[in-house]
Design a protein around this motif. Structure first.
Motif, short mmCIF file in Angstrom:
data_model
loop_
_atom_site.label_atom_id
_atom_site.label_comp_id
_atom_site.label_asym_id
_atom_site.label_seq_id
_atom_site.Cartn_x
_atom_site.Cartn_y
_atom_site.Cartn_z
N GLY A 177 0.80 -1.22 0.00
CA GLY A 177 0.00 0.00 0.00
C GLY A 177 0.83 1.27 0.00
N THR A 178 2.15 1.14 0.07
CA THR A 178 3.01 2.33 0.06
C THR A 178 3.39 2.69 -1.38
OG1 THR A 178 4.94 0.93 0.33
CG2 THR A 178 3.97 1.82 2.33
N ALA A 179 3.98 3.86 -1.55
CA ALA A 179 4.37 4.32 -2.88
C ALA A 179 5.39 3.37 -3.49
CB ALA A 179 4.94 5.73 -2.79
N LEU A 180 5.18 3.04 -4.76
CA LEU A 180 6.04 2.09 -5.46
C LEU A 180 7.07 2.81 -6.32
CD1 LEU A 180 3.31 -0.35 -6.81
CD2 LEU A 180 4.69 -0.62 -4.75
N PRO A 181 8.24 2.21 -6.48
CA PRO A 181 9.18 2.74 -7.46
C PRO A 181 8.60 2.56 -8.86
CG PRO A 181 10.13 0.85 -6.27
CD PRO A 181 8.76 1.07 -5.76
N THR A 182 8.90 3.46 -9.76
CA THR A 182 8.33 3.41 -11.11
C THR A 182 9.40 3.43 -12.21
OG1 THR A 182 8.05 5.81 -11.10
CG2 THR A 182 6.15 4.48 -10.41
N ASP A 183 10.64 3.15 -11.83
CA ASP A 183 11.70 3.04 -12.82
C ASP A 183 12.83 2.20 -12.22
OD1 ASP A 183 13.50 4.69 -11.29
OD2 ASP A 183 12.63 6.48 -12.18
N ALA A 184 13.89 2.01 -12.99
CA ALA A 184 15.00 1.18 -12.54
C ALA A 184 16.09 1.95 -11.83
CB ALA A 184 15.60 0.43 -13.74
N LYS A 185 16.10 3.29 -11.95
CA LYS A 185 17.24 4.08 -11.46
C LYS A 185 17.01 4.84 -10.17
CE LYS A 185 20.15 5.28 -15.34
NZ LYS A 185 20.66 6.33 -16.17
N THR A 186 15.81 5.35 -9.97
CA THR A 186 15.56 6.20 -8.81
C THR A 186 15.84 5.42 -7.52
OG1 THR A 186 13.87 7.38 -10.05
CG2 THR A 186 13.83 7.64 -7.66
N ALA A 187 16.56 6.05 -6.61
CA ALA A 187 16.88 5.41 -5.34
C ALA A 187 15.60 5.04 -4.59
CB ALA A 187 17.74 6.34 -4.48
N LEU A 188 15.64 3.89 -3.95
CA LEU A 188 14.48 3.46 -3.16
C LEU A 188 14.34 4.35 -1.93
CD1 LEU A 188 14.89 -0.42 -3.20
CD2 LEU A 188 13.25 0.96 -4.50
N ALA A 189 13.11 4.52 -1.49
CA ALA A 189 12.85 5.27 -0.26
C ALA A 189 13.57 4.59 0.90
CB ALA A 189 11.35 5.33 0.01
N THR A 190 14.00 5.38 1.86
CA THR A 190 14.75 4.84 2.99
C THR A 190 13.92 3.88 3.84
OG1 THR A 190 14.19 6.78 4.32
CG2 THR A 190 16.30 6.82 3.14
N GLU A 191 12.60 3.90 3.68
CA GLU A 191 11.74 3.00 4.45
C GLU A 191 11.86 1.54 4.01
OE1 GLU A 191 10.35 7.06 4.66
OE2 GLU A 191 10.47 5.78 2.90
N TYR A 192 12.38 1.30 2.80
CA TYR A 192 12.56 -0.07 2.34
C TYR A 192 13.63 -0.75 3.17
CZ TYR A 192 9.51 0.28 -1.69
OH TYR A 192 8.41 0.41 -2.49
#
Length: 165
Positions: A5-20
């Motif tokens: 239910g949290t925001a998903l990454p939408t590409d291969a490059k953008t750094a993942l959120a620190t919550e992962y």
């Protein structure tokens, strides 16, 4: 790994959120994805197929995490509420019948040609865990199967690829 239910990454490059949360190394067998669509057939008298209809789509990812002291791996297997402490003060694990929560899973791969490949499972649940073998010449690892479930858009996983900079 993050609660579904949290925001998903939408590409291969953008750094993942620190919550992962990182599950660490997996075994040399890598990650296996089984994506199947099953159908049944209706036949006419004489055995000719006159209609084929979809009965099930299953999307599963199987891998073996080999960092069994990693609290996030333990929480994935046993549930957040069933793992307490840390390796310094001592870890307590409660094994029980609690149903695992749905999580977002992200698998990141750097391919041989420096292509970044990111697989995003928006709603995944641990549905199978293999045995742990305690043996001198093996890492403690437990084969884990995550079943990807459909998100609000009907997709079970997303894949993104691009060349590394």
């Amino acid at each position: 790994m993050l609660l579904a239910g949290t925001a998903l990454p939408t590409d291969a490059k953008t750094a993942l959120a620190t919550e992962y949360k990182c599950l660490g190394y997996i075994s040399e067998d890598g990650v296996s994805n089984s994506f199947t669509k099953d159908h049944d057939n209706i036949k006419s008298w004489g055995g000719i197929v006159v209609l084929s209809y979809h009965t099930e789509t299953k999307d599963e990812f199987t891998f073996t995490p080999i960092e069994n002291k990693n609290l996030e791996v333990l929480k994935m297997h046993y549930g957040d509420a069933n793992v307490t402490g840390d390796i310094t003060t001592g870890i307590t694990i409660k094994a029980n019948a609690d149903d695992p929560k749905d999580h977002v899973y992200v698998i990141e791969v750097i391919e041989r040609d420096s292509t970044l490949h990111r697989i995003v499972i928006p709603v995944g649940k641990v549905t199978s865990m293999g045995d742990i073998v305690y043996k001198d010449d093996e890492c403690e690892g437990r084969e884990t199967t995550i079943t990807a479930q459909a998100d609000d858009s009907g997709n079970t996983h997303y894949e993104y690829e691009c060349k590394a900079a």
